[in-house]
Design a protein around this motif. Structure first.
Motif, short mmCIF file in Angstrom:
data_model
loop_
_atom_site.label_atom_id
_atom_site.label_comp_id
_atom_site.label_asym_id
_atom_site.label_seq_id
_atom_site.Cartn_x
_atom_site.Cartn_y
_atom_site.Cartn_z
N THR A 133 0.81 -1.22 0.00
CA THR A 133 0.00 0.00 0.00
C THR A 133 0.84 1.26 0.00
O THR A 133 0.38 2.30 -0.42
CB THR A 133 -0.93 0.02 1.23
N TRP A 134 2.07 1.20 0.50
CA TRP A 134 2.92 2.39 0.44
C TRP A 134 4.37 1.97 0.41
O TRP A 134 4.74 0.90 0.84
CB TRP A 134 2.65 3.33 1.61
N HIS A 135 5.19 2.87 -0.12
CA HIS A 135 6.63 2.63 -0.23
C HIS A 135 7.36 3.92 0.09
O HIS A 135 6.97 4.99 -0.36
CB HIS A 135 7.00 2.18 -1.66
N ALA A 136 8.42 3.84 0.87
CA ALA A 136 9.23 5.02 1.19
C ALA A 136 10.38 5.08 0.21
O ALA A 136 11.34 4.34 0.34
CB ALA A 136 9.74 4.95 2.63
N SER A 137 10.28 5.96 -0.78
CA SER A 137 11.26 5.96 -1.86
C SER A 137 12.66 6.30 -1.37
O SER A 137 13.64 5.79 -1.89
CB SER A 137 10.84 6.95 -2.95
N GLU A 138 12.78 7.17 -0.36
CA GLU A 138 14.13 7.53 0.06
C GLU A 138 14.83 6.37 0.75
O GLU A 138 16.04 6.29 0.78
CB GLU A 138 14.12 8.76 0.98
N ARG A 139 14.05 5.45 1.30
CA ARG A 139 14.66 4.27 1.91
C ARG A 139 14.92 3.18 0.87
O ARG A 139 15.71 2.30 1.08
CB ARG A 139 13.75 3.73 3.02
N ALA A 140 14.22 3.28 -0.25
CA ALA A 140 14.37 2.25 -1.27
C ALA A 140 15.58 2.50 -2.16
O ALA A 140 15.93 1.66 -2.95
CB ALA A 140 13.11 2.20 -2.14
N GLY A 141 16.22 3.65 -2.02
CA GLY A 141 17.39 3.93 -2.85
C GLY A 141 17.03 4.09 -4.31
O GLY A 141 17.69 3.57 -5.19
N ALA A 142 15.93 4.79 -4.59
CA ALA A 142 15.45 4.93 -5.96
C ALA A 142 16.53 5.53 -6.85
O ALA A 142 17.25 6.42 -6.45
CB ALA A 142 14.21 5.80 -5.97
N PHE A 143 16.63 5.01 -8.09
CA PHE A 143 17.63 5.53 -9.01
C PHE A 143 17.25 6.94 -9.41
O PHE A 143 16.10 7.20 -9.75
CB PHE A 143 17.71 4.64 -10.25
N GLY A 148 -1.76 3.36 -8.99
CA GLY A 148 -2.79 2.37 -8.67
C GLY A 148 -3.12 2.39 -7.19
O GLY A 148 -3.46 3.43 -6.63
N ARG A 149 -2.96 1.25 -6.54
CA ARG A 149 -3.24 1.17 -5.10
C ARG A 149 -2.01 1.47 -4.26
O ARG A 149 -2.07 1.46 -3.03
CB ARG A 149 -3.75 -0.24 -4.74
N ASP A 150 -0.89 1.69 -4.90
CA ASP A 150 0.37 1.88 -4.18
C ASP A 150 0.65 3.36 -3.94
O ASP A 150 0.55 4.18 -4.87
CB ASP A 150 1.55 1.27 -4.96
N HIS A 151 1.01 3.69 -2.72
CA HIS A 151 1.34 5.07 -2.35
C HIS A 151 2.83 5.16 -2.08
O HIS A 151 3.38 4.41 -1.27
CB HIS A 151 0.56 5.50 -1.11
N TRP A 152 3.50 6.08 -2.75
CA TRP A 152 4.93 6.29 -2.60
C TRP A 152 5.16 7.60 -1.85
O TRP A 152 4.45 8.57 -2.06
CB TRP A 152 5.62 6.34 -3.96
N LYS A 153 6.17 7.64 -0.98
CA LYS A 153 6.43 8.87 -0.25
C LYS A 153 7.92 9.05 -0.02
O LYS A 153 8.70 8.09 -0.03
CB LYS A 153 5.70 8.88 1.10
N ALA A 154 8.32 10.29 0.18
CA ALA A 154 9.71 10.63 0.47
C ALA A 154 9.74 12.04 1.04
O ALA A 154 8.86 12.86 0.76
CB ALA A 154 10.59 10.55 -0.78
N CYS A 182 7.91 9.26 -6.40
CA CYS A 182 8.77 10.01 -5.46
C CYS A 182 10.23 9.63 -5.59
O CYS A 182 10.99 9.72 -4.62
CB CYS A 182 8.29 9.83 -4.02
N THR A 183 10.66 9.19 -6.78
CA THR A 183 12.08 8.97 -6.99
C THR A 183 12.83 10.28 -6.79
O THR A 183 12.30 11.37 -7.07
CB THR A 183 12.36 8.44 -8.40
N LEU A 184 14.04 10.19 -6.30
CA LEU A 184 14.80 11.37 -5.91
C LEU A 184 15.68 11.88 -7.04
O LEU A 184 16.30 11.11 -7.77
CB LEU A 184 15.69 11.04 -4.71
N GLY A 185 15.74 13.19 -7.17
CA GLY A 185 16.71 13.86 -8.02
C GLY A 185 17.50 14.82 -7.16
O GLY A 185 16.99 15.35 -6.17
N ASN A 186 18.76 15.06 -7.50
CA ASN A 186 19.60 15.91 -6.66
C ASN A 186 20.55 16.71 -7.53
O ASN A 186 21.11 16.20 -8.50
CB ASN A 186 20.40 15.06 -5.67
N ALA A 187 20.73 17.97 -7.17
CA ALA A 187 21.77 18.82 -7.74
C ALA A 187 22.56 19.39 -6.58
O ALA A 187 21.98 19.89 -5.61
CB ALA A 187 21.17 19.93 -8.58
N PHE A 188 23.88 19.32 -6.67
CA PHE A 188 24.74 19.62 -5.52
C PHE A 188 25.93 20.44 -5.98
O PHE A 188 26.63 20.07 -6.91
CB PHE A 188 25.20 18.30 -4.90
#
Length: 248
Positions: free
Chosen positions: A19-29, A106-112, A137-143
């Motif tokens: 039902t939900w996924h924590a994208s920052e913990r999943a190491g999303a590409f 769908g039924r899946d909720h992603w969060k970060a 909620c895949t992560l993008g970063n500029a540093f």
């Protein structure tokens, strides 16, 4: 788990019922650096504030959970509003923007959730660490790490963020790119630390992969992303080796 691997698992049904996924913990590409909207170095305060308050495209729900604007004078931090800062842009300004993402597939909720920070000197952007969100909620970063004169301000910002909003380890691709950014700024030890942490994460990633049940779809996604990650890893390793040779 990377973004492509997560998609592979969803397609194969292995994540059915979640039902939900924590994208920052999943190491999303992450999204490529070029796709992360960030004002260029030297931009003014209004451009920085626009990015800090920006919405993401594609209907992704992003809330600004916390915003702080501070003037830094001889190590003393004073919170100010945007009008006060704009009237007197001299000296150092520090911006923190904590943003939370939520997205449905769908039924899946992603969060970060991630905290971005920006440092301005003399009214011009001098350093930043900006996070954005894509689908699921895949992560993008500029540093852009701080120059030597602003190191104390950057480190104070990072301590504040780490204490109040402890981040999960960054996705591997982002870690290696941050290492390259540190090296470009002359901060060799921090670049080397990113490489070492990345090597440890690569080993852990391989162990997790080997513990999974065989899946043709998953195996192909893992292979393709491994190639991308090792290319980034080798780019950082080669750049560090070149810098070491130049110092001899």
């Amino acid at each position: 788990m990377t973004r492509t691997l997560a998609a592979a698992l969803l397609a194969s049904g292995l994540l059915a019922g979640c039902t939900w996924h924590a994208s920052e913990r999943a190491g999303a590409f992450p999204e490529p650096f070029a796709e992360v909207p960030t004002p260029p170095l030297g931009a003014g305060l209004s451009d920085v504030l626009a990015v800090a308050h920006a919405k993401e495209s594609g209907g992704i729900e992003v809330d600004l959970r916390e915003f702080r604007l501070s003037r830094v004078t001889d190590g003393f931090w004073e919170e100010v509003d945007a009008k006060d800062a704009a009237r007197d842009p001299h000296g150092e300004l520090a911006v923190i923007a904590v943003r939370r993402c939520g997205d449905w597939t769908g039924r899946d909720h992603w969060k970060a959730e991630r905290a971005s920070w920006f440092v301005l000197q003399g009214g011009a952007l001098a350093a930043y660490d900006h996070w954005t969100f894509g689908p699921r909620c895949t992560l993008g970063n500029a540093f852009a790490p701080s120059p030597p004169a602003l190191l104390d301000t950057e480190r104070t910002l990072r301590r504040f963020v780490d204490q109040r909003h402890p981040p999960a380890p960054p996705p591997l691709a982002i870690r290696f790119r941050r290492g390259l950014a540190y090296l470009a700024a002359g901060r060799v030890e921090e670049a080397r630390a990113e490489l070492q942490a990345g090597d440890q994460a690569l080993a852990a990633r391989q162990d997790l992969y080997e513990d999974r049940a065989p899946s043709e779809l998953y195996d192909e996604a893992f292979r393709l992303e491994s190639e991308q990650l090792f290319d980034l890893r080798e780019e950082l390793s080669a750049a560090l080796a070149k810098r070491a040779r130049e110092k001899r």
